[in-house]
Design a protein around this motif. Structure first.
Motif, short mmCIF file in Angstrom:
data_model
loop_
_atom_site.label_atom_id
_atom_site.label_comp_id
_atom_site.label_asym_id
_atom_site.label_seq_id
_atom_site.Cartn_x
_atom_site.Cartn_y
_atom_site.Cartn_z
N ASN A 24 0.87 -1.17 0.00
CA ASN A 24 0.00 0.00 0.00
C ASN A 24 0.91 1.23 0.00
OD1 ASN A 24 -2.53 1.56 0.53
ND2 ASN A 24 -1.41 2.06 2.39
N VAL A 25 0.62 2.20 -0.85
CA VAL A 25 1.35 3.46 -0.82
C VAL A 25 0.33 4.59 -0.71
CG1 VAL A 25 1.47 3.64 -3.34
CG2 VAL A 25 3.08 4.92 -1.95
N THR A 26 0.58 5.50 0.22
CA THR A 26 -0.31 6.63 0.44
C THR A 26 0.44 7.91 0.13
OG1 THR A 26 -1.52 5.45 2.15
CG2 THR A 26 -1.72 7.84 2.15
N ARG A 27 -0.16 8.76 -0.68
CA ARG A 27 0.44 10.03 -1.05
C ARG A 27 -0.20 11.15 -0.24
NH1 ARG A 27 2.18 11.11 -6.93
NH2 ARG A 27 3.72 9.70 -6.10
N LEU A 28 0.66 11.95 0.37
CA LEU A 28 0.24 13.13 1.12
C LEU A 28 0.79 14.36 0.40
CD1 LEU A 28 1.46 11.96 4.66
CD2 LEU A 28 -0.81 11.63 3.69
N VAL A 29 0.07 15.45 0.44
CA VAL A 29 0.59 16.71 -0.05
C VAL A 29 0.63 17.64 1.16
CG1 VAL A 29 0.29 18.66 -1.61
CG2 VAL A 29 -0.38 16.37 -2.35
N VAL A 30 1.87 18.02 1.55
CA VAL A 30 2.07 18.83 2.74
C VAL A 30 2.38 20.26 2.33
CG1 VAL A 30 3.41 19.10 4.86
CG2 VAL A 30 2.92 16.80 3.98
N ALA A 31 1.61 21.21 2.86
CA ALA A 31 1.82 22.63 2.62
C ALA A 31 2.75 23.16 3.71
CB ALA A 31 0.50 23.39 2.63
N VAL A 32 3.90 23.69 3.30
CA VAL A 32 4.91 24.17 4.24
C VAL A 32 5.11 25.65 4.00
CG1 VAL A 32 7.29 23.91 5.02
CG2 VAL A 32 6.03 21.91 4.18
N ASN A 33 4.95 26.45 5.07
CA ASN A 33 5.15 27.89 4.98
C ASN A 33 6.63 28.21 5.06
OD1 ASN A 33 2.43 28.62 4.82
ND2 ASN A 33 2.22 28.55 7.03
N ASP A 34 7.06 29.20 4.29
CA ASP A 34 8.42 29.71 4.36
C ASP A 34 8.58 30.44 5.69
OD1 ASP A 34 10.69 31.53 4.12
OD2 ASP A 34 10.66 31.09 1.98
N SER A 35 9.64 30.13 6.43
CA SER A 35 9.82 30.74 7.76
C SER A 35 10.08 32.24 7.69
CB SER A 35 10.95 30.05 8.52
OG SER A 35 12.17 30.19 7.82
N ARG A 36 10.58 32.73 6.55
CA ARG A 36 10.85 34.16 6.42
C ARG A 36 9.70 34.92 5.75
NH1 ARG A 36 15.92 32.45 3.69
NH2 ARG A 36 16.69 31.10 5.29
N GLN A 37 9.00 34.26 4.86
CA GLN A 37 7.88 34.89 4.15
C GLN A 37 6.64 34.05 4.42
OE1 GLN A 37 9.32 34.70 0.12
NE2 GLN A 37 10.08 36.80 0.20
N LYS A 38 5.85 34.44 5.39
CA LYS A 38 4.70 33.64 5.82
C LYS A 38 3.66 33.41 4.71
CE LYS A 38 6.03 33.12 10.03
NZ LYS A 38 6.57 31.89 10.48
N ASP A 39 3.61 34.31 3.72
CA ASP A 39 2.62 34.16 2.66
C ASP A 39 3.11 33.24 1.54
OD1 ASP A 39 4.53 36.06 1.93
OD2 ASP A 39 3.14 37.15 0.64
N LYS A 40 4.36 32.78 1.61
CA LYS A 40 4.90 31.89 0.59
C LYS A 40 4.76 30.44 1.07
CE LYS A 40 8.77 30.97 -2.37
NZ LYS A 40 10.11 31.30 -2.78
N VAL A 41 4.08 29.62 0.26
CA VAL A 41 3.82 28.23 0.62
C VAL A 41 4.41 27.31 -0.43
CG1 VAL A 41 2.02 26.52 1.06
CG2 VAL A 41 1.65 28.89 1.74
N SER A 42 5.05 26.24 0.02
CA SER A 42 5.55 25.19 -0.87
C SER A 42 4.72 23.94 -0.62
CB SER A 42 7.02 24.89 -0.59
OG SER A 42 7.81 26.01 -0.87
N TYR A 43 4.34 23.26 -1.68
CA TYR A 43 3.57 22.03 -1.58
C TYR A 43 4.52 20.87 -1.88
CZ TYR A 43 -0.36 25.16 -1.52
OH TYR A 43 -1.24 26.14 -1.19
N VAL A 44 4.66 19.97 -0.91
CA VAL A 44 5.62 18.87 -1.01
C VAL A 44 4.86 17.55 -1.02
CG1 VAL A 44 7.63 17.79 0.05
CG2 VAL A 44 7.30 20.27 0.27
N ASP A 45 5.13 16.73 -2.05
CA ASP A 45 4.55 15.38 -2.10
C ASP A 45 5.33 14.47 -1.17
OD1 ASP A 45 2.60 16.01 -3.96
OD2 ASP A 45 3.82 15.43 -5.68
#
Length: 121
Positions: A24-45
């Motif tokens: 079984n493999v489960t895919r998550l998409v995690v939204a990570v905020n930039d510690s310096r720019q709170k409005d910048k978000v990276s989406y990581v599989d």
């Protein structure tokens, strides 16, 4: 040599599971905020295999905060004569943070797997 990564973020959507052979493999998409720019978000599989993935599917929902520990993996493929690649995290551990979620029975839980087995897609 592997590149390890630890990150904290919120699930951008509900986990999605599929079977890859007997695993079984489960895919998550995690939204990570930039510690310096709170409005910048990276989406990581993030991929969680076996029992780890089953627990993520069972207890996590969109919006839930998680701490993920794993290693970076680069997937490469060719489509229509064009080479493509994608970087993702293969999880060794996913810790459920924050309050109770709809599906969750406890306020915080952790699960991990000791396997470092490569399984092709």
């Amino acid at each position: 040599m592997y590149s390890n990564i630890t990150m904290v973020g919120n699930l951008a959507r509900d986990p999605e599971s599929r079977q890859a052979g007997e695993y079984n493999v489960t895919r998550l998409v995690v939204a990570v905020n930039d510690s310096r720019q709170k409005d910048k978000v990276s989406y990581v599989d993030v991929e969680a295999w076996g029992k780890l993935g089953e627990n993520c599917q069972k207890y996590l929902t969109k919006g839930r905060q998680v701490l993920t520990d794993g290693r970076l993996v680069q997937d490469t493929w060719e489509k229509d004569g064009k080479k493509n690649s994608k970087l993702y995290v293969k999880a060794n551990n996913v810790q459920f943070l924050g309050g109770k979620a709809e599906k969750d029975q406890s306020s915080s839980s952790s699960t991990s797997t000791g396997t470092d087995e490569e399984i092709p897609f």
